[in-house]
Each structure stands twice: as C-alpha cells, then as structure tokens.
Enzyme design. Structure first.
Site, short mmCIF file in Angstrom:
data_model
loop_
_atom_site.label_atom_id
_atom_site.label_comp_id
_atom_site.label_asym_id
_atom_site.label_seq_id
_atom_site.Cartn_x
_atom_site.Cartn_y
_atom_site.Cartn_z
N ARG A 169 7.99 5.81 -3.61
CA ARG A 169 8.04 6.87 -2.61
C ARG A 169 9.39 6.79 -1.90
NH1 ARG A 169 4.78 4.95 2.85
NH2 ARG A 169 5.69 6.87 3.66
N ARG A 170 9.65 7.73 -1.03
CA ARG A 170 10.85 7.74 -0.20
C ARG A 170 12.12 7.52 -1.02
NH1 ARG A 170 9.06 4.29 5.20
NH2 ARG A 170 8.28 6.11 6.27
N TYR A 188 -5.81 7.55 13.07
CA TYR A 188 -7.10 7.94 13.64
C TYR A 188 -6.93 8.94 14.77
CZ TYR A 188 -9.66 5.10 10.52
OH TYR A 188 -10.22 4.61 9.37
N HIS A 223 -1.82 9.87 -1.15
CA HIS A 223 -2.91 9.49 -0.25
C HIS A 223 -2.82 10.19 1.10
CE1 HIS A 223 -5.70 7.15 2.13
NE2 HIS A 223 -4.71 6.79 2.93
N PHE A 224 -1.65 10.14 1.75
CA PHE A 224 -1.69 10.75 3.08
C PHE A 224 -1.62 12.26 3.05
CE2 PHE A 224 2.61 8.65 3.15
CZ PHE A 224 3.37 9.79 2.98
N HIS A 225 -1.24 12.84 1.92
CA HIS A 225 -1.38 14.30 1.87
C HIS A 225 -2.83 14.72 1.66
CE1 HIS A 225 3.06 14.30 1.47
NE2 HIS A 225 2.94 15.42 2.15
N HIS A 272 -1.56 2.29 12.53
CA HIS A 272 -2.85 2.64 11.96
C HIS A 272 -3.71 3.50 12.89
CE1 HIS A 272 -5.94 2.94 9.11
NE2 HIS A 272 -6.76 2.74 10.09
#
Ligand code: HEM
Ligand SMILES: [Cu+2]
Ligand SMILES: [Cu+2]
Lengths: 550, 40, 157
Positions: free
Chosen positions: A433-434, A221, A368-370, A217
């Site tokens: 995913r994946r 950041y 989300h992470f894109h 996590h």
C-alpha cells in the site's frame, strides 16, 4: 422540526464534510490511475502529497464534520433545542476544527506535509501541519463539550430518567473520543510540535507511534459508532418497528468505551520495541471489542425479520422480500451493513497476531478500510444525507433525487466491490500500500500485480473510476438539497427525522452511570499500556532528528 | 424491550440462520488467510 | 437485561469461535515460535555504521543451521552486499534504519518487518524454495519510497 439556529450549525458541518469529500475523492481518482501507470504527475505534484490529502480529507475531515452535523441535529431533536451557551460552543468548536483543517490542508498543498494522515516521525512536516491537526482535535473537544453540556441540562431537568437512546449513544461516542484523543494530543503537543519548531532536537519515534495508535484504533470506532447509531435508532423507524432491544443497544455501546482503546498495539504487531506478551495481550483485548459487533449483527437481522414479518413475510426468509427496498434511506444502509460483514471479518484477520504479517501494509489493508470506513460508514452517512439535508433545509427530496440516489448507491457499491476485491487479493499477493507505480525492476512477483482479472491494478482503477462518478452524483444531490430543490410546503413533502421508539421500561439504570464505564476503561488502559510504555521510555534509544524525504 | 415480554412469540429463525451465515463467512475468510500464512 | 434464546446461541457460538482463533494463533506463536517480527534491542540511529553488527552488514553463518542477515535500511534502499542465503536453514534477519521508518518485506514469505530508527527488528525465517525473492519497503518513507527494493537470492546447497 428543530430550532433554526441548531439547523444552521448542523448544515455548516455537513457542508464542510462534503467539500472535503469532493476534494478527497478526486484525489482517490488520481491515485488509482497513478498506481497503474496510466497517469504521470507534473513535477510540482507528488503522489504522496495527493495521498496525504486523500487520507486527511476523507478519513479525518469528512467523517468528523459529518458526525458532528448528525450529532447536533439528533441531540437537538431528541433532547430539545440548544441553549445559547451550547450553541455558542458548538460554533466555536466548528470554527476551530475548520481552522485546523484549513491549516493542515494548506501545508499539504504547499508540499510541506507529505507525511500522510498518520504523520509517522521522524518524517518531519511543517510545524503548522501538526498545529492544524491539534486544532482539529481541540475543535472536536469543544463541540463535544457543548453536546455534553446540553445533555447535562437535560439530565438535570429529568432527574432519575434514562436519556433517549440517541443521546445516550452520542454521549458514549463522545466519551470514547475524548479519552482516545489523549494519546494523539500528548504526542502532538509534547513530541511533534516542539520538535517540528526546533525547540527540541530529537523525537522518540517508537513512543510517538504508540501514542498515535492509542488514538488510531478508537478513531475507527469514532467513525463506526455514529453509523451504528443510524443502524440502531434510524433504521427501525424507516422499517416501522421499535428498537429491537434498548438495553442491549446500550450495553453494546458501553462495551465500546471499554474495549476500543486498550488495543492500539494491533497496529504495531510487526514492529520492535513492544514485547510479544504485550502485543498478544492487546490482541486478546481486540477480540473482546468484536463482541458488541456480534450483538449488533443479531439486533440488525432481528429488526429486519420483525419488520418483514409484520409486513406479511412468511417462512424462513419471506421477511427479506418484504423490506422497503425502494426506500433509499433503507437500501443504502442495508448495503452498507452487508459490506461490513467481510469488512469485520477482515479486521479479525488483521488483528490475529502473526497473521498480520501476511497483510500488514499491503493493499489488503486499503481494501479493508474501504469496506469498513469507506463503505459501511461512508454509505451509512450517504443514506443519512438523503433525509438529513432536506430535513435541515426544509426542502423537498424530489422524485428525481430519489432516482439519482438509487443510482448513486448502486454505483458506489459496484465500484467498491471491484476496487476493494482487487485490493484485498493484490494485498495477499504482496502488493504494497501507499506506493506510487513501480515495476520493481520487472520482478515476476511485481508483474503479477498487473495481470489477472481481479488481481490487477487496472481492475482497481475501473472500480475507483466508478466510485468517483458515484461521488460526483452525491455531490450533485447534496448541492440540490442544500440550495436548489423546491421548498417543501405540503405536509406530504416535508422530510422528517426518522427516530425510532425505544422501549426503555426494562433497561437497567446503571447502564447510564458513566463513571463506571470511564473508570473501567481507564483501568483497562492502565493494564494494557502502563508497563509497555514505561519500558519504552526507560529503555529509549537516542532520539531521531527530523527528515524531509519528499 | 418490547419484544421481551412477548419473547416466545417472536419468531427469529431467519435471524438465527442469517447470523450463522455471517459467522461462516468470518470463519472461511479467517481459515483461508491462516492457511496462506502457514504456507508461506 | 434479557437475551433472546437465539441471541444466546449466536453469542456463545461467536465467542467460542473467537476463542478458537486466539488459541490457534497463541499456541502457534508461543509454543512454535511463530511470533511476528519484533525485538527489544536499541541502537543509536546516528551511529548505525559504527555499531555491531551493522558495521559489517551482509550474511554471516552463525552455526551449521543458522545464518544471520544484517541489513541497514535507509531512504531509499537497503545496504547489504551479497544477499545470498541457503534454502532450508534458519535465517535471522536483523534490520535497523539510519533515518525514517521503513519496512523490510520479502515477497511470498512471512518476513514483513517494520524498521524503526533507534530499534533493531529481528525476524527468523527459513526459506523452503530456492529462487530470487523480491524485497521491498511497504512503509511510506518519502518520494522515492516505491523505488526502495532489492532482491535476495536463496540457493540450493
Ligand atoms: C472515489 C472514491 C475513492 C477512491 C477511488 C479511493 C482510492 C484509494 C486508493 C487507491 C488508496 C490507496 C493508495 C495507496 O495506498 O497507495 C486509498 C487510500 C485511502 N483511502 Fe480511499 N478511495 C476512495 C474513497 C475513500 C473514502 C470515502 C474514504 C473514507 C471515508 C477513504 C479513505 C482512505 C484512507 C484512510 C486511505 C489511506 C491513506 C493512507 O494510506 O495514508 N477513501 N484510497
Ligand atoms: Cu485497529
Ligand atoms: Cu519506504
């Protein structure tokens, strides 16, 4: 203009970053076509091998090298030229990180490490993959200590003064990064490497996952804070104003040291071995780390409003039209921030304990992470690239580059809008995913993922293709500004480092007392992790042997 | 903190509205997924 | 340190929203048992087929209103003969793995369980609608990961 030797270190870092970006985005292009069954790979190439490369090269390598390129430039700019020792260690850090990268990549290419960038045990890659990843981390530590050393010299020569905002934020990010890495270093050094080389037979899987996410996590950041630095200290300068509030900027950063680490369980909400109490406790801590981002949102809008009003904007939103939209250094970062609004909102949903069951390991997460690292962070880095490379090479950023830059950020935004929206919605419909293409025996639920306008793997592929075109335009801009654009000779052509003024006359000194923040961070880590990890170790099941299932 | 000394003059109404729009987006998205969770 | 009045309003509003979110999920989780999949039981991953209840996978009735579905996940499939359960009854899923990490995810339900070798994952769920539900693995487990799926039949009583 910073010293030529410092520029060289920064440029090499940025060069490696964009090499990784080139290969990584090519993998991304292949992925979207494999997933909708438009492309079959030859027998010697595997979907998961490509996906491992995509994750490692973009999420780990591109980000890390770019970040150090940016830090090195900014630290030399705001604290003065590096001394010989700082330079030496910055180079050593760079080469060690690069060596690790090359090792890990070679193992992926050789098919010995199709374990994805999260390398969950007991999938067992070649030991050299883990050694490579360990070297990447150690390399970043060396580079980090070089920058900390540079900062300490400055502090010694400027006793009793607050450091410039850029330096303060760099050091905050580095402190968080070093603490965060302890988790992954522990698991790789003491669990994965002995096991992968056959010195131990088994591995404690749940412990390795927990140590990984202790790191995983704050890793996000580590990507985000440098983007926030650009938002806080670069953007105001481009807009012709000061930093909105120096003390609040610093406060929000130290809050990230405190709350970005003791929260890793929010990635493990649906797994066994951690009781609901500890999962929920870390969910609460995760919600604390949203607060500094709320503060950041306010500071950003305030900066825009102050700038727009200064330029004559009237009424409630008149300032909005007075922002320098034609300046791609600004527009790129503005769009990056806009993407972070749904990105952050999605993150709150993911962390909301049982709501995680709806989205966990679905394409929603990929969406989300894109729209967190893949656009807010990556496009902020693009926006920095447009001036950072010309600044470092002393070349012009020509008119045609400006036009191309605009095309690049518009295509990236549009492609990402398509791809990430499709991914979010497909994820809500349950698409995993994946995974390579699978019809799931023509189950109606799976057929649904291939028809629809937005809820369609084809839409995702169209978005992905536009993204790839955009990535190639960016590579062209990078190559031109690094090697080919004409040198800037006339003053008007010289590209500068836009570093905003920050009024620290009323910033409390204790904000820069690092021991307070490190101490509190460690205390929170102990509270959040000590008991669940010791339970995990004491009640550990027999360990797992390694498997090579690819 | 340049603004602080002059705080009464800094007009940040647009900022206030903007952040509340952000807040609204967060709430709408969260509630939507919450309802989906409940429905499953 | 000084906050603009509007920033105070925004932070109070933001933090209050976060507290509301947390309370909603917290109360629903801990007072109505809507907790995510989990569990603290352990198992020897090499002896799964000899260890109860995994020596006899499949659906068993525990009492009038409760059934247990015991499933072994392995690369690349699920070992559980005859996955048929009644609608409207509580089904307790118990899953473990004999090799790497997998998931057991049932489409259009709240069942989304990580399956970790050495651990037993538990999740309780009550189907509201009859039908044939897709079960798939959504945690990468190897070359055949996307071929790892099965179905569960939910019948009307
Ligand atoms: C050309 C642009 C890009 C395209 C077309 C693309 C496409 C994709 C797709 C389709 C996936 C999901 C594959 C799956 O789960 O089966 C994926 C995963 C991922 N992408 Fe991208 N992406 C792009 C750029 C980026 C960038 C710029 C970043 C970060 C800086 C990024 C980070 C990731 C990560 C971390 C994953 C997860 C890998 C994993 O699950 O192990 N991507 N990408
Ligand atoms: Cu996280
Ligand atoms: Cu799988």
């Amino acid at each position: 203009m910073i010293a030529v030797q410092d520029r060289k270190i920064a440029l090499w870092n940025i060069g490696v970053a964009y090499t990784a970006f080139l290969i990584g985005t090519l993998c991304g292009l292949l992925q979207v076509f494999i997933r909708n069954d438009a492309l079959q790979l030859p027998a010697w190439l595997d979907y998961y091998q490509i996906l491992t490369a995509h994750g490692v090269l973009l999420a780990l390598v591109f980000t890390t090298f770019f970040i150090f390129g940016f830090f090195i430039t900014g630290m030399s700019k705001s604290l003065g030229s590096f001394g010989p020792k700082v330079r030496l260690f910055s180079w050593i850090g760079f080469w060690v990180t690069l060596l690790g990268t090359v090792m890990a990549t070679a193992m992926i290419v050789a098919g010995e490490a199709s374990v994805l960038y999260t390398f969950y045990a007991p999938l067992k890659a070649s030991g050299f993959y883990y050694v490579g990843l360990a070297l990447v981390i150690i390399g970043t530590w060396i580079s980090s200590f070089a920058l900390v050393g540079h900062y300490r010299v400055w502090r010694k020569n400027n006793k009793g003064q607050l450091s410039p905002l850029f330096a303060f934020m760099t050091i905050t990010t580095i402190i968080m990064w070093i603490i965060a890495c302890l988790g992954v270093v522990a698991t790789v050094l003491f669990q994965y490497i002995p096991w992968a080389f056959g010195w131990t037979d088994t591995i404690d899987v749940e412990l390795s996952r927990t140590l990984f996410w202790f790191f995983g996590h704050p890793l996000v950041y580590f990507w985000l804070l440098p983007a926030y630095m650009a938002w806080y200290v670069i953007v105001p300068k481009i807009l012709g104003v000061k930093v909105f509030s120096d003390s609040l900027a610093r406060l929000s950063f130290v809050l990230f040291i405190l709350f970005s680490i003791p929260v890793g369980f929010h990635h493990q909400l649906t797994e066994p071995g951690i009781s609901n109490f500890w999962k929920f406790l870390q969910v609460v801590l995760t919600f604390m780390v949203i607060v500094p981002s709320l503060m950041t949102a306010f500071s950003m809008f305030a900066t825009f409003e102050i700038a727009g009003r200064k330029n004559g904007g009237k009424g409630l939103f008149g300032w909005f039209t007075k922002l320098p939209w034609k300046d791609i250094r600004f527009t790129s970062i503005f769009i990056a921030m806009a993407f972070f609004i749904p990105g952050g909102a999605g993150g709150i949903i993911n962390a909301s304990f049982q709501l995680n069951e709806v989205v966990h390991n679905t394409l929603w997460i990929v969406g989300h992470f894109h729209i967190t690292v893949g656009t807010p962070v990556a496009m902020t880095f693009m926006g920095l690239t447009f001036w950072l490379i010309p600044y470092l090479t002393g070349r012009k950023f020509t008119k045609s580059m400006k036009v191309l830059g605009l095309v690049q950020i518009i295509t990236w935004s549009f492609g990402m809008l398509l791809m990430s929206t499709a991914q979010h919605l497909l994820g809500l419909l349950g698409a995993p995913r994946r995974t390579a293409y699978s019809g799931y025996n023509d189950h109606p639920a799976a057929l649904e993922w291939f028809d629809g306008i937005l809820t369609n793997h084809v839409t995702m592929a169209i978005g992905g293709s536009i993204l790839f075109v955009s990535a190639m335009i960016l590579i062209y801009i990078v190559v031109m500004t690094m090697f080919l654009s004409p040198k800037a000779v006339e003053p008007k052509d010289i590209v500068d480092f836009p570093l905003a003024e920050s009024d620290m006359s009323r910033t409390p000194k204790w904000l820069e007392n690092w021991w307070i923040w490190i101490g509190l961070a460690l205390a929170l880590i102990v509270i959040a992790y000590a008991i669940p990890i010791s339970q995990m170790i004491h009640h550990a099941p027999p360990g797992s042997e390694g498997f090579k299932t690819w | 903190m340049g603004q602080e000394n002059r705080e009464p003059e800094t007009n940040l109404k647009g900022t206030l509205v903007s952040v509340f729009v952000v807040g609204l987006i967060i709430i709408v998205m969260w509630v939507a997924v919450y309802l989906l969770y409940v429905a499953r | 340190m000084h906050l603009h009045k509007y920033e105070k309003i925004w932070l109070v509003f933001g933090i209050a929203s976060l507290i509301v979110f947390l309370s909603v999920v917290g109360v629903s989780a801990f007072s109505q048992d809507h907790t995510p999949a989990g569990g603290m039981e352990t198992i020897d991953p090499k002896k799964v087929s000899e260890t109860a209840p995994f020596d006899n996978p499949g659906v068993t009735q525990l009492d009038d209103d409760t059934y247990q579905a015991t499933i072994v996940a392995m690369a690349f499939g699920y070992q559980a003969p005859e996955l048929k359960v009644p609608v409207g009854k509580e089904i307790i899923f118990k899953v473990t793995s004999t090799d790497v990490v997998h998931s057991l995810t049932i489409d259009n339900t709240k069942v989304n369980m990580m399956v970790v070798p050495g651990r037993i994952t538990t999740k309780s769920y009550t189907f509201e609608e009859p039908g044939t539900y897709l079960i798939l693995c959504n945690e990468y487990c190897g070359t055949g990961h996307h071929m790892m799926y099965t179905e569960i039949e939910v019948y009307e009583q």
